[in-house]
Write a protein that holds these residues in place. Structure first.
Motif, PDB file in Angstrom:
ATOM      1  N   ALA A 134      21.521  43.842  25.368  1.00 23.90           N
ATOM      2  CA  ALA A 134      21.304  45.047  26.162  1.00 23.90           C
ATOM      3  C   ALA A 134      21.160  44.707  27.645  1.00 23.90           C
ATOM      4  CB  ALA A 134      20.071  45.786  25.665  1.00 23.90           C
ATOM      5  N   THR A 135      20.470  43.604  27.940  1.00 25.15           N
ATOM      6  CA  THR A 135      20.299  43.183  29.336  1.00 25.15           C
ATOM      7  C   THR A 135      21.647  42.856  29.966  1.00 25.15           C
ATOM      8  OG1 THR A 135      18.095  42.310  28.877  1.00 25.15           O
ATOM      9  CG2 THR A 135      19.205  41.481  30.844  1.00 25.15           C
ATOM     10  N   LEU A 136      22.482  42.117  29.231  1.00 28.34           N
ATOM     11  CA  LEU A 136      23.797  41.755  29.758  1.00 28.34           C
ATOM     12  C   LEU A 136      24.665  42.994  29.937  1.00 28.34           C
ATOM     13  CD1 LEU A 136      24.567  38.563  27.631  1.00 28.34           C
ATOM     14  CD2 LEU A 136      23.628  38.680  29.938  1.00 28.34           C
ATOM     15  N   ALA A 137      24.591  43.916  28.993  1.00 28.66           N
ATOM     16  CA  ALA A 137      25.401  45.132  29.093  1.00 28.66           C
ATOM     17  C   ALA A 137      25.007  45.948  30.314  1.00 28.66           C
ATOM     18  CB  ALA A 137      25.245  45.964  27.822  1.00 28.66           C
ATOM     19  N   ARG A 138      23.703  46.144  30.499  1.00 30.50           N
ATOM     20  CA  ARG A 138      23.251  46.935  31.661  1.00 30.50           C
ATOM     21  C   ARG A 138      23.654  46.270  32.970  1.00 30.50           C
ATOM     22  NH1 ARG A 138      18.663  47.987  28.283  1.00 30.50           N
ATOM     23  NH2 ARG A 138      17.645  46.100  29.060  1.00 30.50           N
ATOM     24  N   ALA A 139      23.571  44.948  33.013  1.00 24.49           N
ATOM     25  CA  ALA A 139      23.935  44.244  34.244  1.00 24.49           C
ATOM     26  C   ALA A 139      25.418  44.398  34.563  1.00 24.49           C
ATOM     27  CB  ALA A 139      23.584  42.762  34.118  1.00 24.49           C
ATOM     28  N   LEU A 147      27.937  36.983  35.808  1.00 24.97           N
ATOM     29  CA  LEU A 147      26.497  37.151  35.598  1.00 24.97           C
ATOM     30  C   LEU A 147      25.747  35.852  35.882  1.00 24.97           C
ATOM     31  CD1 LEU A 147      26.410  39.303  32.328  1.00 24.97           C
ATOM     32  CD2 LEU A 147      25.886  40.041  34.659  1.00 24.97           C
ATOM     33  N   ASP A 148      24.590  35.996  36.538  1.00 26.57           N
ATOM     34  CA  ASP A 148      23.709  34.861  36.822  1.00 26.57           C
ATOM     35  C   ASP A 148      22.530  34.929  35.854  1.00 26.57           C
ATOM     36  OD1 ASP A 148      21.824  33.057  37.753  1.00 26.57           O
ATOM     37  OD2 ASP A 148      22.284  33.431  39.866  1.00 26.57           O
ATOM     38  N   PRO A 149      22.446  34.019  34.884  1.00 26.83           N
ATOM     39  CA  PRO A 149      21.375  34.114  33.876  1.00 26.83           C
ATOM     40  C   PRO A 149      19.978  33.997  34.468  1.00 26.83           C
ATOM     41  CG  PRO A 149      22.580  32.036  33.695  1.00 26.83           C
ATOM     42  CD  PRO A 149      23.343  32.890  34.637  1.00 26.83           C
ATOM     43  N   ASP A 150      19.808  33.215  35.538  1.00 27.62           N
ATOM     44  CA  ASP A 150      18.473  33.065  36.122  1.00 27.62           C
ATOM     45  C   ASP A 150      17.970  34.387  36.684  1.00 27.62           C
ATOM     46  OD1 ASP A 150      18.419  30.367  35.496  1.00 27.62           O
ATOM     47  OD2 ASP A 150      19.373  29.793  37.379  1.00 27.62           O
ATOM     48  N   LEU A 151      18.853  35.110  37.383  1.00 21.14           N
ATOM     49  CA  LEU A 151      18.445  36.409  37.928  1.00 21.14           C
ATOM     50  C   LEU A 151      18.148  37.400  36.807  1.00 21.14           C
ATOM     51  CD1 LEU A 151      20.961  36.816  40.912  1.00 21.14           C
ATOM     52  CD2 LEU A 151      18.536  36.198  41.010  1.00 21.14           C
ATOM     53  N   LEU A 152      18.937  37.349  35.750  1.00 24.56           N
ATOM     54  CA  LEU A 152      18.726  38.264  34.639  1.00 24.56           C
ATOM     55  C   LEU A 152      17.405  37.986  33.929  1.00 24.56           C
ATOM     56  CD1 LEU A 152      22.306  38.366  33.073  1.00 24.56           C
ATOM     57  CD2 LEU A 152      21.182  40.145  34.410  1.00 24.56           C
TER      58      LEU A 152
END
Length: 377
Positions: free
Chosen positions: A94-99, A133-138
């Motif tokens: 869900a986090t990746l989708a929203r981003a 996508l930047d995983p650290d920011l997420l």
């Protein structure tokens, strides 16, 4: 739908669903159940069935019309998403989708299609954002949003408790009953399996925890019901003149599923089948069926009718039928036998008139039998 997919393998399943006017998750769920061999027990609303059946190959968009350069192959982006989820368990779909500006259900469907080897396209913009996508920011953003979530453990325990109490209580059915999108719950459970620290949105969790009772077609589970008892009930209904089609209609299940269960020595009764057979038994066992063929076939096989079984022993493999074996012939009635049968049928929920009709007795004859007993005493 399989025919359309075979004719247009370049077209995503979601596009086919969209042109039929059906939610893509609904079509994907039907196809997934069919692939797992569970499609026989599935039902779909008449409106959805008509939309899907009305869709023709000519109605589907051509590549040049349908995509117009706005979409791209989803495989590279999905591989990147899979790598992110594997490397960072704290991240959720869900986090990746929203981003990336996508809905969680769209991303979940794309991941599923790519993993299954089916062609899938997504918007160019979404693919670019997923690949960047930047995983650290997420992870930082996800940690800051923890305040609107709750622990998922109690929700999972409540789901399991409901499924133990009810037959036909799938997670999707429980979610819909609670007013929650099934894909939202499925994503939360998947995220939790990857990272037990992952929670669920507080509003969603509270809706599920507030659910104490489930409506039909879910029905309270009878833990004492055995596969032997289910088979005996099916055969007894056939002996009473009911076809498997009749029984399936009463229990909202296909006759093919009932046939597979009744003819296989290794197939076990699923919750859906158990609920269907019990529903058919409650509705049909107290009255004769319309099919002489079903009755004759059951008689040739020596199957006992409903009156031959007692509710307390029908599920015990060690018991044998002990009641009326041939309801088509008048038994040698005596007062004790009549009283026993009346008590048995009353426990099934029949009134005296219904019980006498099922026994093939008129009020006058029953009265004479019982009066004779009283005079003899």
């Amino acid at each position: 739908m399989r025919y359309l997919i075979a004719r247009r393998p370049d077209l995503p399943v979601a596009a086919i669903a969209r042109h039929a006017g059906v939610a893509s998750s609904t079509l994907k769920s039907l196809l997934s159940d069919a692939e797992r061999g569970q499609g026989e027990g599935r039902t779909v609303s008449l409106a959805i069935a008509r939309r899907l059946l009305a869709l023709q190959v000519a109605d589907l968009p051509c590549r040049e019309r349908g995509y117009g350069g706005r979409s791209t192959d989803a495989a590279p982006a999905m591989e990147h998403v899979g790598a992110l989820l594997a490397a960072h368990p704290a991240l959720s779909q869900a986090t990746l989708a929203r981003a990336a500006g996508m809905s969680p259900s769209t991303l979940a469907a794309a991941l599923h299609d790519v993993a299954a080897g089916r062609p899938r396209r997504i918007q160019h913009a979404a693919a670019r954002q997923l690949l960047a996508l930047d995983p650290d920011l997420l992870l930082t953003a996800a940690a800051a949003r923890r305040s609107d979530t709750m622990e998922l453990g109690p929700v999972i325990d409540h789901l399991h408790a409901l499924q133990l109490r009810y037959d036909r209580a799938s997670r999707a059915f429980i979610a819909r009953t609670a007013g929650v999108n099934p894909s939202t719950l499925a994503c939360a459970l998947l995220d939790h399996s990857r990272n037990p620290r992952r929670g669920i949105h507080t509003a969603v969790g509270r809706r599920i925890l507030a659910l104490e009772e489930l409506p039909p077609p879910a029905c309270p589970r009878r833990t004492q019901v055995t596969d032997t008892g289910l088979l005996r009930r099916l055969r007894a209904l056939c002996a009473a003149g009911w076809t498997l089609k009749d029984i399936g209609a009463a229990g909202n299940i296909s006759a093919k599923t009932l046939t597979a269960f009744s003819t296989s020595h290794h197939l076990r009764g699923t919750p859906a089948l158990r609920g269907a057979v019990l529903a058919g038994w409650e509705e049909l066992s107290h009255r004769p069926g319309p099919s002489p063929a079903a009755r004759g076939r059951a008689q040739s096989k020596g199957w006992a009718p409903p009156l031959a079984w007692d509710n307390e022993t029908i599920d015990d493999p060690a018991t044998s039928p002990s009641g009326i074996r041939n309801p088509g012939h008048q038994p040698p009635w005596d007062p004790d036998l009549l009283q026993h049968e009346l008590r048995f049928l009353t426990r099934l929920g029949l009134n005296k008139a219904q019980a006498l009709k099922r026994l093939g007795l008129g009020h006058g004859r029953a009265h004479r039998i019982l009066i004779h007993s009283a005079l003899a005493a």
